[in-house]
Design an enzyme around this catalytic site. Structure first.
Site, PDB file in Angstrom:
ATOM      1  CD  GLU A  16      -2.336   1.181   2.928  1.00 30.98           C
ATOM      2  OE1 GLU A  16      -3.383   1.864   3.102  1.00 30.98           O
ATOM      3  OE2 GLU A  16      -1.986   0.185   3.728  1.00 30.98           O
ATOM      4  CG  LEU A  62       1.079   4.001   3.935  1.00 32.46           C
ATOM      5  CD1 LEU A  62       1.354   3.641   5.596  1.00 32.46           C
ATOM      6  CD2 LEU A  62      -0.437   3.826   3.826  1.00 32.46           C
ATOM      7  CG  ASP A  65      16.188  -1.694  11.453  1.00 36.46           C
ATOM      8  OD1 ASP A  65      16.949  -0.966  11.918  1.00 36.46           O
ATOM      9  OD2 ASP A  65      16.548  -1.779  10.176  1.00 36.46           O
TER      10      ASP A  65
END
Length: 305
Positions: A103, A105, A208
């Site tokens: 997706e 963003l 991370d």
């Protein structure tokens, strides 16, 4: 997710268009693709199909396990519902390349006091998602290096066996011997002493959490991506956020107000960030050797007291 789009339109190969459609159900015939900067492992593209943008990662066929691990990590973060997380729409490979379709963003960096406070509240929620053991159901990756996630009942044993030892073995294989390895052996023996009076919960971690993997979406909701998830001490995420900077001061104030770290965080921070510095030594070379040596010596000195 990436730097601003570079204005150089590209075309996807017919094989990739076919594979993407088969995996996602989205028709990418004649889709317009534009490179996105910012990544150091995979190629990244913004691809427009049927009037909508998508985020596409590409790399060699051999990197498919990295994309599969990323899908797993994104799913875990999504299930917690603390952050806005990009949905994985397709993952697979052609004969020539592996791909991960996400997706798209609209994201911006954390900047304001409110951004920092919202991000802190979301991270506290993520860290309250706890399990029974340290580690994860599968191994994944930290940057381009494999990350071992064997399940352990004890955190100190997990961190030694699955974090420090593999990185030190990589350092040895790369020819970084001498003091860094001799003193590291002393450190490994003393790590359990840091946890005699501290029993962390197996919290869900991003794994991370540097500023390049953190953002705010168009609606002002905190967003995270590019995970290296596992269950561990929540301080490991906080420590990583401090390693390279870039988070607002309000983030730390809000997190500590909601859930203060236990005594000894500064020592644990150095220990946890040593893992990432050793990983950078493996990935990017000798420029990180001095920093790793200083961190090891500081920890050994403190643990001898």
């Amino acid at each position: 997710m990436g730097s601003p789009v570079v204005e150089h339109p590209l075309s996807l190969s017919a094989a990739l268009e076919h594979a993407l459609k088969a995996a996602s159900g989205i028709d990418f015939s004649g889709a317009e693709a534009r490179p996105i900067g910012g990544g150091c492992i995979h190629r990244a593209l913004e691809v427009r199909a049927a009037g909508r943008p998508y985020f596409l990662k590409l790399n060699g066929v051999g990197t498919l396990p990295m994309f599969e691990a990323e899908v797993d990590g994104l799913a875990a973060l999504t299930a917690c519902d603390a952050f806005r997380v990009p949905r994985a729409l397709a993952c697979g490979a052609t004969d020539d390349e592996a791909f991960l379709l996400l997706e798209h963003l609209q994201l911006r960096p954390l900047a304001s006091t409110e951004d920092g406070q919202r991000f802190a509240r979301a991270l506290v929620q993520l860290h309250h998602d706890t399990g029974e053991q340290f580690g994860w159901a599968r191994d994944n990756f930290i940057g381009a290096n494999p990350q071992i996630n064997d399940l352990h009942d004890g955190w100190a044993q997990f961190f030694v066996n699955c974090r420090l030892l593999p990185q030190l073995q990589r350092a040895r294989s790369a020819g970084y011997g001498g003091a860094v390895l001799r003193e590291a052996e002393q450190l490994l023996e003393r790590v359990p002493a840091l946890f005699l009076d501290y029993r962390p919960r197996p919290s869900l971690l991003h794994g991370d959490l540097w500023n390049g993997n953190a953002a705010m979406d168009a609606e002002g909701r905190p967003a995270i991506f590019d995970p290296a998830v596992y269950r561990g001490d929540r301080d490991a995420d906080l420590a990583m956020s401090e390693l390279f900077g870039g988070f607002p001061t309000a983030f730390y104030a809000a997190y500590r107000a909601a859930w203060p770290p236990a005594e000894g965080y500064e020592q644990r921070k150095t220990l946890y960030n040593l893992y990432h510095v050793l990983n950078h030594l493996s990935l990017f070379g000798r420029a990180y050797l001095g920093q790793a040596e200083r961190m090891i010596r500081a920890l050994v000195f403190e643990l001898r007291r």
